[in-house]
Each structure stands twice: as structure tokens, then as C-alpha cells.
Enzyme design. Structure first.
Site, mmCIF file in Angstrom:
data_model
loop_
_atom_site.group_PDB
_atom_site.id
_atom_site.type_symbol
_atom_site.label_atom_id
_atom_site.label_comp_id
_atom_site.label_asym_id
_atom_site.label_seq_id
_atom_site.Cartn_x
_atom_site.Cartn_y
_atom_site.Cartn_z
ATOM 1 N N TRP A 103 1.245 -1.422 -0.024
ATOM 2 C CA TRP A 103 -0.138 0.141 -0.222
ATOM 3 C C TRP A 103 0.550 1.255 0.196
ATOM 4 O O TRP A 103 0.520 2.158 -0.378
ATOM 5 C CB TRP A 103 -0.713 -0.045 1.326
ATOM 6 C CG TRP A 103 -1.688 -1.084 0.783
ATOM 7 C CD1 TRP A 103 -1.957 -2.403 1.246
ATOM 8 C CD2 TRP A 103 -3.237 -0.971 -0.290
ATOM 9 N NE1 TRP A 103 -2.956 -2.854 0.807
ATOM 10 C CE2 TRP A 103 -3.722 -2.459 -0.010
ATOM 11 C CE3 TRP A 103 -3.044 -0.576 -1.192
ATOM 12 C CZ2 TRP A 103 -4.794 -2.582 -0.880
ATOM 13 C CZ3 TRP A 103 -4.297 -0.752 -2.059
ATOM 14 C CH2 TRP A 103 -4.681 -1.175 -1.936
ATOM 15 N N ASP A 172 -0.895 6.968 6.798
ATOM 16 C CA ASP A 172 -2.138 6.086 6.229
ATOM 17 C C ASP A 172 -2.680 4.897 7.248
ATOM 18 O O ASP A 172 -2.126 4.498 7.819
ATOM 19 C CB ASP A 172 -1.285 5.477 4.989
ATOM 20 C CG ASP A 172 -3.144 4.102 4.337
ATOM 21 O OD1 ASP A 172 -3.513 4.338 5.361
ATOM 22 O OD2 ASP A 172 -2.817 3.818 3.222
ATOM 23 N N LYS A 196 -12.435 -1.156 7.483
ATOM 24 C CA LYS A 196 -11.422 -2.329 7.959
ATOM 25 C C LYS A 196 -11.798 -2.004 9.799
ATOM 26 O O LYS A 196 -11.823 -2.793 10.223
ATOM 27 C CB LYS A 196 -9.791 -1.660 8.058
ATOM 28 C CG LYS A 196 -8.872 -2.437 6.440
ATOM 29 C CD LYS A 196 -8.798 -2.756 6.301
ATOM 30 C CE LYS A 196 -8.189 -2.678 4.807
ATOM 31 N NZ LYS A 196 -8.534 -1.870 3.435
HETATM 32 N N1 PMP Z 1 -3.848 2.002 2.918
HETATM 33 C C1 PMP Z 1 -4.214 0.542 3.174
HETATM 34 C C2 PMP Z 1 -3.357 -0.051 4.684
HETATM 35 C C3 PMP Z 1 -4.852 -0.937 2.875
HETATM 36 O O1 PMP Z 1 -4.778 -1.850 3.322
HETATM 37 C C4 PMP Z 1 -5.981 -0.247 1.577
HETATM 38 C C5 PMP Z 1 -6.717 -1.406 1.236
HETATM 39 N N2 PMP Z 1 -7.034 -2.395 1.898
HETATM 40 C C6 PMP Z 1 -5.479 1.087 1.157
HETATM 41 C C7 PMP Z 1 -4.754 1.762 1.268
HETATM 42 C C8 PMP Z 1 -6.716 1.258 -0.399
HETATM 43 O O2 PMP Z 1 -7.499 1.712 0.372
HETATM 44 P P1 PMP Z 1 -9.052 1.763 -0.886
HETATM 45 O O3 PMP Z 1 -9.849 0.431 -0.917
HETATM 46 O O4 PMP Z 1 -9.872 2.558 0.437
HETATM 47 O O5 PMP Z 1 -8.786 2.802 -1.178
#
Ligand code: PMP
Length: 312
Positions: A103, A172, A196
């Protein structure tokens, strides 16, 4: 509801049953208003009450001071990968990133389209089994971005990476917000897609230190400019009303359950149970190095990797 099964997905993740039951009632008739929560006008007093309660509860849970704004955006954490550099970088500054997992890599890829970047640390060569050890910032750092919990790799920062006071720390926190007490004052921006740890998909929570709003360039697209949300109480356009409501009920559940200190205790207990089972087994093999292990995402493979596809 005996038919509910274990949900091991990192996100959209399991919601407390209590929250689902409250939401179910209010989808039909919100608080005796005669309208379901999805049918309420976002300009009306009922929705005003929801968003005010979400703000107040979050501020209490994380002890957020008035120097910070709390806003609700859409587009998931992925949208923040673009919003952060667009709002914080200028021609003179460079986005500094810690590459600690997939990510973080995606955040970097988006930021690269929008400005200059400096890799302040990386654990890619270690297959993201640990957190990067040596962090070095560029002299023109506009911010330092890190991912507090690396969802797919199973590593987590349980304290913040070192960052000079004049460089805003951007986090993040999509997969670990509220899993432990947090000192918000250490951060410039914390963002998290809700699905989450704090609710359901459709809303992204952003906590931003107000002085950073002054450095936002003019002429950003309306829905990517943080000021559109701080100026109009997250209602520059129709907000994701139902996800904000579910977020609010989830925050209230965390508060009723004992707050972030209690969440931390429960998470430590749960993670210990799993890591102990993995460590004492000749079958399972943990992925992350023990000192970097996540309390949120317990990642593992098998000692005999040839059995992995059969296992799955
Ligand atoms: N950052 C992290 C740490 C994640 O785990 C995720 C999704 N698994 C994301 C960003 C992406 O998030 P979204 O699908 O809400 O754009």
C-alpha cells in the site's frame, strides 16, 4: 444470529453485531423520525446530529485538539494517495515516503504523478518482512508519509517513525486506526478508509492539522481540496450519509467498550493467541519478523511452501 460465520477478511471487515443491529433498526426509521437513515436530508437536523456525534466521539477517543479538523471524504484511502501530494507539495518541496509494503508502494506510485519524491526508507529488499530501519529525509521534505499498518505484509508501527518537528508526518492508518491509543499531536495528517477498523466502505476519515490548510495551492479540483471539506463541514456536496452513520455507531461502540486502551488490550490478546499458535507449530510459518508484527493482520505461510496452494 447463529448463521454468522467468522470473517477473516482485512476489509471490508467484520462489524460489531451490536452496531449492525442498531443500523438495521435505523435504516427503516431513524430515531423515530419516520424516515430511514438513508433517506434523511444531509442538510436536515437529524443528519447534523449524526455528523456532530461522530466528530465528538472521535475527538474524545483520540483526544483530538482544536488545532485539528476532522473531515469525511470519499474515494477511499486511494484518493488520499493523490490528495496528500496535491494539497501539501509545492515546486520547492518534495514528498518523502517510507516504503514498507504494497500500500505504501501504491501511495508512492500516485504521488509520483503529481510531484517530486524522495524514498526516505524501504524494506522492499527484505520482502517487507520488517519495517525500514534507516530513515533519512531530504532537505526539502514537504512531509513524511508512512503506512502505520501494512495490511498485506503484516507489519505495524506501534510508535511513530522519527520525523523532525518542522516536517508534517502523514499517516495512512486505514488498517489500524483506533487499534491503540494515538498521540495525534505528532501528526500533520492521518487518513483512513473506514471499512477495516472504523466502519464501512464509502467514507474516508481525514484528521488534518489546521495550519497545513494554509499551504494548499489554489485551483485544486473542488473535491480534492481539503479546504472544501473544512469550510463546509464535509458537506460541499452530498456526503456518504449511510457510511458516516455506520462510522458514528462504530465509534460509539468503541467508546462504550472502553475506548482505545481497551481495544489495544483486546488486540494484543488476540494477536498473541495467533502468533503463539503459529510459533509453536511445525506446519505454519509467520511472515513478519517478530519485532515488527502487526496486531491487526497476522500473516503466515507454511514451512513446506509446496503445500500452500493445497492449503488455500
Ligand atoms: N491503505 C491501506 C493500508 C490499505 O490496507 C488499503 C486497502 N486494503 C488501502 C490503503 C486502499 O484503500 P481503499 O480501498 O479504501 O482505497
Amino acid at each position: 444470529m447463529s448463521e454468522r460465520i467468522h470473517n477473516l477478511s482485512p476489509g471490508p471487515a467484520v462489524l460489531p453485531l451490536e452496531v449492525l443491529e442498531i443500523v438495521r433498526e435505523n435504516i427503516l426509521n431513524f430515531s423515530g423520525s419516520g424516515l430511514g437513515v438513508m433517506e434523511l436530508s444531509h442538510r436536515g437536523k437529524e443528519f447534523r446530529r449524526i455528523i456532530d456525534e461522530a466528530n465528538l466521539t472521535l475527538r474524545k477517543l483520540l483526544n483530538i485538539s482544536d488545532d485539528y479538523a476532522v473531515i469525511y471524504m470519499t474515494g477511499g484511502a486511494t484518493n488520499q494517495f493523490s490528495a496528500v501530494p496535491m494539497n501539501l507539495l509545492s515546486e520547492k518541496t518534495c514528498g518523502n515516503y517510507i516504503l514498507s509494503g504494497v500500500w505504501a508502494q501504491k501511495a508512492i506510485e500516485e504521488a509520483k504523478r503529481l510531484g517530486r519524491l524522495h524514498l526516505a526508507g524501504s524494506s522492499k529488499e527484505q520482502q517487507y518482512k520488517c519495517l525500514p530501519k534507516d530513515i533519512s529525509l531530504s532537505n526539502d521534505a514537504g512531509y513524511l508519509h508512512f503506512t502505520s499498518n501494512n495490511t498485506a505484509c503484516g507489519t505495524q508501527y506501534l510508535s511513530e517513525p522519527e520525523c523532525p518537528a518542522n516536517v508534517p508526518l502523514v499517516c495512512d492508518a486505514s488498517s489500524d486506526l483506533l487499534c491503540r491509543p494515538l498521540d495525534v499531536k505528532k501528526y500533520g495528517i492521518i487518513y483512513a478508509g473506514a471499512q477495516k477498523n472504523i466502519g464501512t466502505s464509502g467514507v474516508t476519515l481525514v484528521i488534518i492539522r489546521k495550519d497545513l490548510l494554509e499551504r494548499i495551492p489554489e485551483n485544486l479540483p473542488l473535491l480534492l481540496d481539503y479546504r472544501s471539506y473544512t469550510n463546509f463541514e464535509s458537506m460541499v456536496n452530498t456526503p456518504p450519509c449511510l457510511p458516516i452513520y455506520i462510522l458514528c455507531e462504530t465509534l460509539k461502540w468503541v467508546e462504550r467498550s472502553g475506548g482505545t486502551a481497551e481495544m489495544f488490550k483486546r488486540n494484543q490478546e488476540k494477536a498473541t493467541l495467533l502468533y503463539d499458535a503459529i510459533d509453536s507449530s511445525e506446519f505454519y510459518q509467520g511472515h513478519a519478523e517478530p519485532e515488527c508484527r502487526s496486531l491487526m493482520n497476522v500473516t503466515f505461510g507454511l514451512h513446506d511452501t509446496s503445500l500452500e496452494s493445497k492449503f488455500l
